[in-house]
Write a protein that holds these residues in place. Structure first.
Motif, PDB file in Angstrom:
ATOM      1  N   HIS A 196      14.213   3.276  12.426  1.00  0.00           N
ATOM      2  CA  HIS A 196      13.955   4.275  11.405  1.00  0.00           C
ATOM      3  C   HIS A 196      12.275   4.584  11.870  1.00  0.00           C
ATOM      4  O   HIS A 196      11.466   3.685  11.578  1.00  0.00           O
ATOM      5  CB  HIS A 196      14.020   3.871  10.016  1.00  0.00           C
ATOM      6  N   GLU A 250       7.092  -0.125   6.615  1.00  0.00           N
ATOM      7  CA  GLU A 250       7.111  -0.119   5.292  1.00  0.00           C
ATOM      8  C   GLU A 250       6.148   0.406   4.371  1.00  0.00           C
ATOM      9  O   GLU A 250       6.637   0.964   3.114  1.00  0.00           O
ATOM     10  CB  GLU A 250       7.108  -1.758   4.859  1.00  0.00           C
ATOM     11  N   LEU A 251       4.894   0.749   4.710  1.00  0.00           N
ATOM     12  CA  LEU A 251       4.232   1.644   3.698  1.00  0.00           C
ATOM     13  C   LEU A 251       4.334   3.100   3.766  1.00  0.00           C
ATOM     14  O   LEU A 251       4.492   3.645   2.770  1.00  0.00           O
ATOM     15  CB  LEU A 251       2.626   1.339   4.135  1.00  0.00           C
ATOM     16  N   VAL A 257      -2.514  -4.625   2.769  1.00  0.00           N
ATOM     17  CA  VAL A 257      -2.337  -3.387   2.051  1.00  0.00           C
ATOM     18  C   VAL A 257      -0.823  -3.797   1.664  1.00  0.00           C
ATOM     19  O   VAL A 257       0.028  -3.901   2.169  1.00  0.00           O
ATOM     20  CB  VAL A 257      -2.394  -2.139   2.834  1.00  0.00           C
ATOM     21  N   TYR A 258      -0.643  -3.662   0.094  1.00  0.00           N
ATOM     22  CA  TYR A 258       0.750  -3.971  -0.324  1.00  0.00           C
ATOM     23  C   TYR A 258       1.277  -2.713  -1.056  1.00  0.00           C
ATOM     24  O   TYR A 258       2.738  -2.849  -1.312  1.00  0.00           O
ATOM     25  CB  TYR A 258       0.726  -5.331  -1.265  1.00  0.00           C
ATOM     26  N   ASN A 259       0.758  -1.859  -1.179  1.00  0.00           N
ATOM     27  CA  ASN A 259       1.519  -0.534  -1.817  1.00  0.00           C
ATOM     28  C   ASN A 259       0.447   0.720  -1.570  1.00  0.00           C
ATOM     29  O   ASN A 259      -0.776   0.785  -1.180  1.00  0.00           O
ATOM     30  CB  ASN A 259       1.676  -0.740  -3.375  1.00  0.00           C
ATOM     31  N   LEU A 277       7.048  -1.055  12.203  1.00  0.00           N
ATOM     32  CA  LEU A 277       6.864  -1.301  11.143  1.00  0.00           C
ATOM     33  C   LEU A 277       6.272  -0.317  10.126  1.00  0.00           C
ATOM     34  O   LEU A 277       4.995   0.348   9.989  1.00  0.00           O
ATOM     35  CB  LEU A 277       5.656  -2.407  11.474  1.00  0.00           C
ATOM     36  N   VAL A 302       4.842  -4.852  -0.568  1.00  0.00           N
ATOM     37  CA  VAL A 302       5.278  -5.039   0.581  1.00  0.00           C
ATOM     38  C   VAL A 302       4.567  -6.428   1.212  1.00  0.00           C
ATOM     39  O   VAL A 302       5.056  -6.797   2.499  1.00  0.00           O
ATOM     40  CB  VAL A 302       4.946  -3.807   1.816  1.00  0.00           C
ATOM     41  N   ARG A 303       3.711  -7.037   0.662  1.00  0.00           N
ATOM     42  CA  ARG A 303       3.171  -8.035   1.146  1.00  0.00           C
ATOM     43  C   ARG A 303       3.428  -9.173  -0.010  1.00  0.00           C
ATOM     44  O   ARG A 303       3.372  -8.667  -1.339  1.00  0.00           O
ATOM     45  CB  ARG A 303       1.784  -7.896   1.363  1.00  0.00           C
ATOM     46  N   ALA A 317       7.205   3.919   4.057  1.00  0.00           N
ATOM     47  CA  ALA A 317       8.600   4.114   3.117  1.00  0.00           C
ATOM     48  C   ALA A 317       8.322   4.299   1.882  1.00  0.00           C
ATOM     49  O   ALA A 317       8.406   4.896   0.853  1.00  0.00           O
ATOM     50  CB  ALA A 317       9.379   3.035   3.400  1.00  0.00           C
ATOM     51  N   VAL A 318       7.361   3.120   1.200  1.00  0.00           N
ATOM     52  CA  VAL A 318       6.920   3.069  -0.263  1.00  0.00           C
ATOM     53  C   VAL A 318       6.181   4.321  -0.604  1.00  0.00           C
ATOM     54  O   VAL A 318       6.262   4.646  -1.896  1.00  0.00           O
ATOM     55  CB  VAL A 318       6.285   1.988  -0.434  1.00  0.00           C
ATOM     56  N   TYR A 370      12.601  -0.153   0.909  1.00  0.00           N
ATOM     57  CA  TYR A 370      11.306  -0.803   0.883  1.00  0.00           C
ATOM     58  C   TYR A 370      10.777  -0.868  -0.571  1.00  0.00           C
ATOM     59  O   TYR A 370      10.890   0.356  -1.128  1.00  0.00           O
ATOM     60  CB  TYR A 370      10.166  -0.460   1.851  1.00  0.00           C
TER      61      TYR A 370
END
Lengths: 90, 414
Positions: B308, B290-291, B79-81, B288, A78-79, B293-294, A74
């Motif tokens: 995962h 992804e956050l 939230v994107y990061n 879900l 993420v958006r 993970a980043v 990732y």
């Protein structure tokens, strides 16, 4: 007629099942390599729609290629966001 | 700046916010949707006890409680990061960057599709989308639908669609291929449904579940499984029928199906067309994450938990200082479990923040026990081996991460 072969898996990049399956069989690769070779999962949605499908194709055609790690990593954002909101002038 | 930022206003996030705020911390909750509640908003079912579980009411209750504790809930925020800077977490959103010492990632689960030729036509949706349209937005998804995929999720939502008066014509399986795998094999599907049989609200799943545990009898059952299906609350479940193609010019007009053998192989020449104006694909749910993970959190692949999952302790902390997780991001289970996990995380955060009241250890112990007892009483289990998955994660935590934590011996929950 749409058959399994020309069925779209990655909707953002329009990658078909046939393309993914033949690439997986030919290169016996990891999910990450399959992504890089076909662009599946590299589109607008960030792989949300096809990530599991791409993983499963590898799981079922190349045994032991995917173990514990997240192979399709990732990356931020993420958006989908505008350049403005990630840039200096936020 | 708040002490805690909670990402996700579902059952886990709201319960976490409430627990932290009750222990004296200031809390901000962010959610992408227009209103709080997460997937609770779509849930409506009757428990075997006869009581109704109304997710909409539950989310209202949680929202009011959080509000009374002055929790700042902001909806429509993505939230994107997520990254750590010295001692503070930076939460990057579409309304700017927020910072806090503690972050609770409670982003829930996402659905995965099982692609079927024609699945890109308008009128094809995931089963969860049908649930949201029906129970959250109150929009009729169509007049006559077909569900592709037989699993706990599709059965639960079938029931909700029926309650809303929506006609679901039948449930069939996806055609077996490298993606659908076991979801396209009648015997495997029957096996997973029978696993849930003793818990299931539907008579079909209870039907013969005892003697069907026997392999030979199960094979016979699949061999003689009626083509017309067996009824689940009036809707035929056709385990020996596979979806070959979803057809339609501008939108869904029907599904071309074929008979299959017990292993799920299509029997050539048996194709027929079932008319429908909407199709729901029920693949399943995955955490879900992804956050997490980043943010750089270590992960582990645990199939019983849904894929995962970020490594976490039983008190919901991750190996990254100040980062906590709760709810379906840690494994696919019911909303009640998510709430109980959220409560643990909220108390654990207060504990880390030094809000040490005389009762906090006791609160934490009780919260962990609560998750275990809710799990024991669960009516529906997405994965029958959930306990195994949870034990795996506990063991991983105790061998890999706990020894690195000097305070761990004090925090261990027995």
């Amino acid at each position: 007629m749409i058959n399994m072969e020309n069925m779209v898996i990655c909707r953002c990049e329009e990658v078909t099942y046939g393309e993914l399956l033949s690439t997986a069989k030919e290169h016996k690769c990891t999910a990450r390599e399959l992504k890089l070779r076909t662009r599946a999962g590299m589109g607008f949605c960030g792989g949300r729609t096809c990530r599991v499908s791409v993983d499963k194709i590898i799981e079922n055609t190349v045994p032991n290629a995917s173990a514990g790690d997240i192979l399709l990593k990732y990356q931020p954002p993420v958006r989908p966001v505008t350049f403005g909101s990630v840039g200096e002038n936020q | 700046m708040s002490d805690v930022i909670v990402i996700g206003a579902g059952p886990a996030g709201l319960a976490g916010a409430i627990a932290s705020a009750s222990n004296g911390l200031s809390v901000t909750v962010l959610d992408e949707f227009i209103k709080p509640g997460g997937r609770l908003l779509g849930q409506l079912h009757q428990e075997p006890s006869g009581e109704w579980w109304n997710g909409m009411k539950e989310s209202e209750r949680l929202f009011l409680e959080a509000n009374n504790l002055s929790v700042d809930i902001r909806c429509g925020v993505s939230v994107y990061n997520l990254e750590k800077d010295e001692n503070l977490w930076n939460v990057h959103t579409n309304i700017g960057t927020l910072t806090a010492r503690y972050v609770l990632v409670a982003t829930g689960a996402a659905e995965y599709p099982v692609p079927v030729p024609g699945w890109t036509l308008p009128g094809v949706m995931s089963i969860g989308a049908a649930q949201v349209m029906t129970n959250v937005h109150r929009v009729q998804v169509g007049k006559k639908g077909i569900i592709i995929g037989a699993n706990i999720l599709s059965f639960a939502i079938l029931n909700e669609l029926q309650l809303a008066g929506i006609n679901v014509d039948r449930i069939i399986l996806p055609e077996k291929n490298s993606i659908s795998g076991k979801a396209g094999e009648p015997e495997e599907v029957l096996k997973t449904l029978l696993h849930a049989a003793h818990l299931a609200p539907s008579p079909l799943m209870r039907f013969g579940s005892h003697f069907m545990k026997n392999n030979w009898l199960r094979k016979m059952a699949i061999h003689f499984y009626p083509k017309s299906g067996m009824k689940v609350n009036g809707t035929p479940l056709q385990l020996r029928i596979a979806a070959v193609e979803i057809v339609g010019k501008e939108q869904v007009e029907g599904v071309k199906v074929a008979n299959t053998d017990a292993a799920g192989q299509v029997i050539p020449g048996t194709e027929v067309l079932y008319e429908a104006d909407f199709v729901c694909i029920a693949g399943g749910l995955y955490p879900l994450a992804e956050l997490a993970a980043v943010a750089g959190c270590p992960f582990e692949y645990i199939p019983e938990l849904g894929g995962h999952v970020p490594c976490h302790s039983e008190t919901m902390e991750t190996p990254l200082g100040g980062l906590f997780v709760a709810g379906n991001i840690t494994g696919i289970e019911s909303g009640k479990i998510s709430m109980a996990q959220g409560t643990i995380a909220g108390i654990a955060i207060a504990n880390h923040a030094g809000k040490v009241s005389s009762t906090i250890d006791q609160q934490l112990q009780q919260a962990v026990q609560q998750v275990r007892s809710v799990r024991e009483q669960a009516t529906i289990q997405f994965n029958p081996e959930i306990d195994k998955g949870r034990s795996k994660m506990k063991e991983i935590w105790e061998t890999k991460f706990a020894p690195l934590d000097k305070e761990y011996s004090h925090k261990k929950i027995v």
